[in-house]
Design a protein around this motif. Structure first.
Motif, PDB file in Angstrom:
ATOM      1  N   SER A 157      81.164  14.631 -15.302  1.00 54.64           N
ATOM      2  CA  SER A 157      82.374  14.577 -16.127  1.00 54.64           C
ATOM      3  C   SER A 157      83.649  14.522 -15.285  1.00 54.64           C
ATOM      4  CB  SER A 157      82.439  15.802 -17.052  1.00 54.64           C
ATOM      5  OG  SER A 157      81.331  15.819 -17.908  1.00 54.64           O
ATOM      6  N   LYS A 158      83.487  14.446 -13.962  1.00 54.32           N
ATOM      7  CA  LYS A 158      84.585  14.310 -13.002  1.00 54.32           C
ATOM      8  C   LYS A 158      85.505  15.526 -12.955  1.00 54.32           C
ATOM      9  CE  LYS A 158      84.267   9.375 -13.281  1.00 54.32           C
ATOM     10  NZ  LYS A 158      84.833   8.117 -13.619  1.00 54.32           N
ATOM     11  N   VAL A 159      84.945  16.709 -13.205  1.00 56.12           N
ATOM     12  CA  VAL A 159      85.715  17.948 -13.102  1.00 56.12           C
ATOM     13  C   VAL A 159      85.886  18.326 -11.637  1.00 56.12           C
ATOM     14  CG1 VAL A 159      85.687  20.424 -13.648  1.00 56.12           C
ATOM     15  CG2 VAL A 159      84.980  18.750 -15.374  1.00 56.12           C
ATOM     16  N   GLY A 160      84.888  18.021 -10.824  1.00 54.60           N
ATOM     17  CA  GLY A 160      84.945  18.335  -9.410  1.00 54.60           C
ATOM     18  C   GLY A 160      83.658  17.924  -8.716  1.00 54.60           C
ATOM     19  N   VAL A 161      83.543  18.313  -7.464  1.00 56.51           N
ATOM     20  CA  VAL A 161      82.348  18.017  -6.669  1.00 56.51           C
ATOM     21  C   VAL A 161      81.540  19.303  -6.517  1.00 56.51           C
ATOM     22  CG1 VAL A 161      83.517  16.176  -5.407  1.00 56.51           C
ATOM     23  CG2 VAL A 161      83.449  18.484  -4.446  1.00 56.51           C
ATOM     24  N   THR A 162      80.284  19.173  -6.145  1.00 54.64           N
ATOM     25  CA  THR A 162      79.473  20.351  -5.874  1.00 54.64           C
ATOM     26  C   THR A 162      78.667  20.128  -4.602  1.00 54.64           C
ATOM     27  OG1 THR A 162      78.039  22.021  -6.874  1.00 54.64           O
ATOM     28  CG2 THR A 162      77.423  19.700  -7.225  1.00 54.64           C
ATOM     29  N   ILE A 163      78.133  21.195  -4.074  1.00 56.86           N
ATOM     30  CA  ILE A 163      77.307  21.115  -2.870  1.00 56.86           C
ATOM     31  C   ILE A 163      75.953  21.709  -3.220  1.00 56.86           C
ATOM     32  CG2 ILE A 163      77.061  21.796  -0.462  1.00 56.86           C
ATOM     33  CD1 ILE A 163      80.135  22.144  -0.412  1.00 56.86           C
ATOM     34  N   LEU A 164      74.937  20.868  -3.229  1.00 50.49           N
ATOM     35  CA  LEU A 164      73.571  21.252  -3.560  1.00 50.49           C
ATOM     36  C   LEU A 164      72.610  20.540  -2.619  1.00 50.49           C
ATOM     37  CD1 LEU A 164      73.754  20.819  -7.438  1.00 50.49           C
ATOM     38  CD2 LEU A 164      73.699  22.992  -6.212  1.00 50.49           C
ATOM     39  N   SER A 196      86.085  21.863  -6.498  1.00 55.77           N
ATOM     40  CA  SER A 196      84.635  21.988  -6.522  1.00 55.77           C
ATOM     41  C   SER A 196      84.159  22.855  -7.679  1.00 55.77           C
ATOM     42  CB  SER A 196      84.122  22.540  -5.191  1.00 55.77           C
ATOM     43  OG  SER A 196      84.705  23.785  -4.922  1.00 55.77           O
ATOM     44  N   VAL A 197      82.954  22.548  -8.130  1.00 50.85           N
ATOM     45  CA  VAL A 197      82.252  23.364  -9.114  1.00 50.85           C
ATOM     46  C   VAL A 197      81.033  23.914  -8.390  1.00 50.85           C
ATOM     47  CG1 VAL A 197      83.117  22.207 -11.169  1.00 50.85           C
ATOM     48  CG2 VAL A 197      81.113  21.293 -10.063  1.00 50.85           C
ATOM     49  N   LEU A 198      80.944  25.229  -8.325  1.00 56.81           N
ATOM     50  CA  LEU A 198      79.885  25.870  -7.550  1.00 56.81           C
ATOM     51  C   LEU A 198      79.217  26.968  -8.360  1.00 56.81           C
ATOM     52  CD1 LEU A 198      81.764  26.283  -4.149  1.00 56.81           C
ATOM     53  CD2 LEU A 198      80.071  24.547  -4.722  1.00 56.81           C
ATOM     54  N   PHE A 199      78.100  27.454  -7.819  1.00 54.59           N
ATOM     55  CA  PHE A 199      77.450  28.602  -8.419  1.00 54.59           C
ATOM     56  C   PHE A 199      78.358  29.821  -8.298  1.00 54.59           C
ATOM     57  CE2 PHE A 199      73.483  26.189  -7.401  1.00 54.59           C
ATOM     58  CZ  PHE A 199      72.992  26.114  -8.702  1.00 54.59           C
ATOM     59  N   VAL A 200      78.133  30.812  -9.138  1.00 59.01           N
ATOM     60  CA  VAL A 200      78.941  32.026  -9.097  1.00 59.01           C
ATOM     61  C   VAL A 200      78.747  32.753  -7.766  1.00 59.01           C
ATOM     62  CG1 VAL A 200      79.030  32.348 -11.593  1.00 59.01           C
ATOM     63  CG2 VAL A 200      77.146  33.342 -10.312  1.00 59.01           C
ATOM     64  N   LYS A 201      79.667  33.657  -7.445  1.00 59.99           N
ATOM     65  CA  LYS A 201      79.719  34.313  -6.130  1.00 59.99           C
ATOM     66  C   LYS A 201      78.433  35.014  -5.718  1.00 59.99           C
ATOM     67  CE  LYS A 201      84.623  35.265  -5.805  1.00 59.99           C
ATOM     68  NZ  LYS A 201      85.651  36.293  -5.745  1.00 59.99           N
ATOM     69  N   ASP A 202      77.715  35.621  -6.649  1.00 56.12           N
ATOM     70  CA  ASP A 202      76.562  36.403  -6.244  1.00 56.12           C
ATOM     71  C   ASP A 202      75.301  35.575  -6.003  1.00 56.12           C
ATOM     72  OD1 ASP A 202      76.608  35.990  -8.980  1.00 56.12           O
ATOM     73  OD2 ASP A 202      75.572  37.845  -9.477  1.00 56.12           O
ATOM     74  N   CYS A 261      70.471  11.852 -12.648  1.00 52.90           N
ATOM     75  CA  CYS A 261      71.926  11.770 -12.463  1.00 52.90           C
ATOM     76  C   CYS A 261      72.305  10.409 -11.875  1.00 52.90           C
ATOM     77  CB  CYS A 261      72.406  12.886 -11.544  1.00 52.90           C
ATOM     78  SG  CYS A 261      72.000  14.526 -12.087  1.00 52.90           S
ATOM     79  N   PRO A 262      72.197   9.350 -12.657  1.00 54.93           N
ATOM     80  CA  PRO A 262      72.484   8.025 -12.102  1.00 54.93           C
ATOM     81  C   PRO A 262      73.947   7.810 -11.717  1.00 54.93           C
ATOM     82  CG  PRO A 262      72.175   7.895 -14.477  1.00 54.93           C
ATOM     83  CD  PRO A 262      71.848   9.307 -14.075  1.00 54.93           C
ATOM     84  N   ASN A 263      74.855   8.603 -12.269  1.00 53.44           N
ATOM     85  CA  ASN A 263      76.282   8.410 -11.996  1.00 53.44           C
ATOM     86  C   ASN A 263      76.817   9.319 -10.899  1.00 53.44           C
ATOM     87  OD1 ASN A 263      76.368   6.510 -14.095  1.00 53.44           O
ATOM     88  ND2 ASN A 263      76.684   8.124 -15.599  1.00 53.44           N
ATOM     89  N   ILE A 264      75.922   9.987 -10.182  1.00 54.26           N
ATOM     90  CA  ILE A 264      76.345  10.886  -9.114  1.00 54.26           C
ATOM     91  C   ILE A 264      75.985  10.277  -7.766  1.00 54.26           C
ATOM     92  CG2 ILE A 264      75.879  13.105  -8.009  1.00 54.26           C
ATOM     93  CD1 ILE A 264      75.709  14.372 -10.714  1.00 54.26           C
ATOM     94  N   SER A 313      74.134  27.576 -13.718  1.00 51.53           N
ATOM     95  CA  SER A 313      73.075  26.611 -13.996  1.00 51.53           C
ATOM     96  C   SER A 313      73.294  25.322 -13.214  1.00 51.53           C
ATOM     97  CB  SER A 313      73.061  26.318 -15.500  1.00 51.53           C
ATOM     98  OG  SER A 313      72.435  25.101 -15.785  1.00 51.53           O
ATOM     99  N   THR A 314      72.224  24.853 -12.588  1.00 50.37           N
ATOM    100  CA  THR A 314      72.302  23.586 -11.844  1.00 50.37           C
ATOM    101  C   THR A 314      72.648  22.437 -12.767  1.00 50.37           C
ATOM    102  OG1 THR A 314      70.648  24.393 -10.289  1.00 50.37           O
ATOM    103  CG2 THR A 314      71.024  22.020 -10.327  1.00 50.37           C
ATOM    104  N   SER A 315      72.011  22.379 -13.932  1.00 50.56           N
ATOM    105  CA  SER A 315      72.279  21.271 -14.851  1.00 50.56           C
ATOM    106  C   SER A 315      73.738  21.265 -15.302  1.00 50.56           C
ATOM    107  CB  SER A 315      71.330  21.302 -16.055  1.00 50.56           C
ATOM    108  OG  SER A 315      71.465  22.514 -16.751  1.00 50.56           O
ATOM    109  N   ASN A 316      74.323  22.459 -15.511  1.00 49.71           N
ATOM    110  CA  ASN A 316      75.743  22.517 -15.883  1.00 49.71           C
ATOM    111  C   ASN A 316      76.641  22.071 -14.731  1.00 49.71           C
ATOM    112  OD1 ASN A 316      75.207  23.395 -18.474  1.00 49.71           O
ATOM    113  ND2 ASN A 316      75.477  25.551 -17.972  1.00 49.71           N
TER     114      ASN A 316
END
Length: 118
Positions: free
Chosen positions: A49-56, A7-13, A66-69, A39-42
């Motif tokens: 780019s298929k680095v991982g998933v995120t939870i938003l 997963s790709v997530l926001f930083v801990k704080d 984001c047509p490819n998500i 950053s949300t856009s990042n």
């Protein structure tokens, strides 16, 4: 399941990150975090780019192009977030402020707690 995905997530704080840990704890799972961002856009670019998933939130993702998500709703339990409307105390509340509170109340606020606002 979320435990098998990078997963790709926001930083801990970030507050949302803390809520995700609480959610994962309820489910009895651990999140495998490969990248942290501010950053949300990042985050969304990393997902595209298929680095991982995120939870938003769905609303947040839909506000970006984001047509490819693919969006998958988390259910049972559904993660929740409490939001509050903060406004100054008025001797007489402006009509527009009251109208806005009434409008938001229809969509967000538990009708049993509506009297707490006005």
């Amino acid at each position: 399941m979320l435990t098998n995905l990078q997963s790709v997530l926001f930083v801990k704080d970030f507050k949302i990150r803390k809520k995700l840990y609480e959610y994962a704890k309820k489910l009895g799972i651990s999140l495998y975090i490969s990248v942290e961002m501010t950053s949300t856009s990042n985050l969304l670019n990393m997902v595209q780019s298929k680095v991982g998933v995120t939870i938003l939130s769905c609303h947040l993702v839909k506000s970006y192009d984001c047509p490819n998500i693919k969006l998958i709703r988390l259910t049972d339990p559904t993660p929740t977030c409490q939001i509050k409307l903060i406004y100054p105390k008025y001797k007489v509340m402006p009509h527009t402020t009251k109208a806005f509170i009434d409008y938001m109340s229809e969509f967000i606020i538990d009708p049993n707690k509506r009297s707490e606002l006005i």
